[in-house]
Scaffold this motif. Structure first.
Motif, mmCIF file in Angstrom:
data_model
loop_
_atom_site.group_PDB
_atom_site.id
_atom_site.type_symbol
_atom_site.label_atom_id
_atom_site.label_comp_id
_atom_site.label_asym_id
_atom_site.label_seq_id
_atom_site.Cartn_x
_atom_site.Cartn_y
_atom_site.Cartn_z
ATOM 1 N N ASN A 57 34.400 -2.685 4.736
ATOM 2 C CA ASN A 57 34.528 -1.311 4.252
ATOM 3 C C ASN A 57 33.530 -0.443 5.009
ATOM 4 O O ASN A 57 32.325 -0.724 5.011
ATOM 5 N N THR A 58 34.051 0.613 5.621
ATOM 6 C CA THR A 58 33.178 1.470 6.438
ATOM 7 C C THR A 58 32.244 2.325 5.594
ATOM 8 O O THR A 58 31.066 2.512 5.938
ATOM 9 N N ALA A 59 32.714 2.861 4.472
ATOM 10 C CA ALA A 59 31.877 3.723 3.628
ATOM 11 C C ALA A 59 30.687 2.949 3.073
ATOM 12 O O ALA A 59 29.548 3.442 3.075
ATOM 13 N N VAL A 60 30.918 1.744 2.599
ATOM 14 C CA VAL A 60 29.812 0.929 2.079
ATOM 15 C C VAL A 60 28.858 0.558 3.207
ATOM 16 O O VAL A 60 27.631 0.516 3.028
ATOM 17 N N ALA A 61 29.399 0.322 4.386
ATOM 18 C CA ALA A 61 28.545 -0.007 5.529
ATOM 19 C C ALA A 61 27.642 1.169 5.911
ATOM 20 O O ALA A 61 26.482 0.977 6.293
ATOM 21 N N VAL A 62 28.162 2.383 5.796
ATOM 22 C CA VAL A 62 27.330 3.563 6.079
ATOM 23 C C VAL A 62 26.192 3.663 5.069
ATOM 24 O O VAL A 62 25.038 3.960 5.424
ATOM 25 N N LEU A 63 26.475 3.426 3.796
ATOM 26 C CA LEU A 63 25.427 3.445 2.769
ATOM 27 C C LEU A 63 24.374 2.373 3.043
ATOM 28 O O LEU A 63 23.157 2.640 2.939
#
Length: 346
Positions: free
Chosen positions: A271-277
């Motif tokens: 998941n890209t969004a979780v990776a950004v966080l």
């Protein structure tokens, strides 16, 4: 008296001139080319024209003088010579010595002012003025503050910035653990196999937040407050381990409960969004690790300037142990029990 036939002066003495107008004093004032009067001035008389005006010859100029070293104009980039090198060096050394003494006097004045404020607080309210104020919990909370902390009053002026920076470092590390918990929670929501990391993130925030304050921040605070060598050694030992932990948090080994770089790259595939966080948390951990290493070196340099030593730390530890009532009571009981056993032995 016979009259002079030639019309001379009948009253003249013998040997005097007969004509008074032949007196040399009168003759020299008669009209002549050298002595002209209005009676003999004739405007129609032809005269020689006056000579033409010739200006006087200019005076010769003095010979040019070679410019001396003192009158030579200095270029903008050329330094001015205000004296010999030895004179300038001695003046600079004297100025530096005066500035050093002035700083020392200012530091002593601030220390005396701080001690005076402490005495005034103690005289006005006794122990009530030094009531514990940290952590700042509300009055209705069943748990009350456990420590007294006032950096501006208890810490010398030259160390206040360092102590304040360490306090902010502790607050940032606690905030990073909170963000790490949220990132691990998000990672667990998108990938249920990350349950162990989510559980450890809860443990880290509950364990490291209070322990870091008690184990390395408070010893550092007390070390600068009372120039304690023993507290300095405690701080160095524990904070070095804390810096190693900061580096491990920034690395982020999967399954350890830290949202570091490796964990971020693993979650990026899911998941890209979780990776950004998690990437933001990894950057936060990295900054804290770098700041922790820098502050460890800075405090160590300050510690070496304070005159602390290992022997002084041993003396403080021994004095603190023997001054503790509980330790003295336990030692007395142990000594009494050993003596009683020795008398009972056959």
């Amino acid at each position: 008296m016979a009259q002079n036939r030639d019309g001379g002066n009948p009253f003249a003495e013998p040997g005097e001139l007969d004509n008074p107008f032949q007196d040399p004093a009168v003759i020299q004032h008669r009209p002549s080319p050298q002595y002209a009067t209005l009676d003999v001035y004739n405007p129609f008389e032809a005269r020689e024209p006056p000579p033409s005006y010739e200006p006087p010859a200019p005076a010769p100029l003095p010979p040019p003088v070679a410019p001396s070293q003192s009158s030579r104009k200095l270029s903008p980039t050329e330094p001015k010579n205000y004296g010999s090198y030895s004179t300038q060096a001695s003046a600079a050394a004297a100025t530096a010595e005066l500035l050093k003494k002035q700083e020392e006097l200012n530091r002593k004045a601030e220390e005396l002012d701080r001690r005076e404020r402490e005495l005034q607080h103690a005289a006005l309210g006794g122990t009530a003025t030094r009531q514990n104020n940290w952590p700042p919990l509300p009055s209705f909370c069943p748990v009350q503050p456990c420590f007294f902390q006032d950096i501006s009053m208890e810490i010398p002026q030259e160390f206040q910035k360092t102590v304040s920076t360490m306090f902010y470092l502790w607050m940032c590390s606690s905030l990073a653990l909170l963000l790490n918990f949220l990132a691990c929670l998000a990672s667990f929501c998108v990938e249920t196999s990350n349950g162990s990391g989510f559980g450890l993130s809860i443990l880290w925030i509950l364990l490291f937040t209070p322990c870091s304050f008690v184990c390395w921040y408070r010893p550092m605070y007390k070390a600068f407050r009372s120039d304690s060598s023993f507290n300095f050694f405690v701080f160095f030992f524990i904070f070095f381990a804390q810096d190693v932990l900061f580096v491990l948090q920034a690395i982020g080994i999967p399954g350890w409960g830290f949202s570091g770089w490796i964990s971020t790259l693993v979650v990026l595939k899911v998941n890209t969004a979780v990776a950004v966080l998690m990437l933001l948390v990894a950057l936060f951990f990295t900054g804290i690790a770098v700041l922790g290493i820098v502050m460890l070196k800075r405090i160590h340099s300050l510690y070496r300037r304070t005159g602390a030593s290992f022997q002084k730390a041993q003396q403080e530890f021994a004095a603190g142990v023997f001054s503790n009532p509980a330790v003295r009571t336990a030692a007395a009981n142990a000594a009494a029990g050993a003596a009683e056993n020795a008398f009972r032995a056959p």
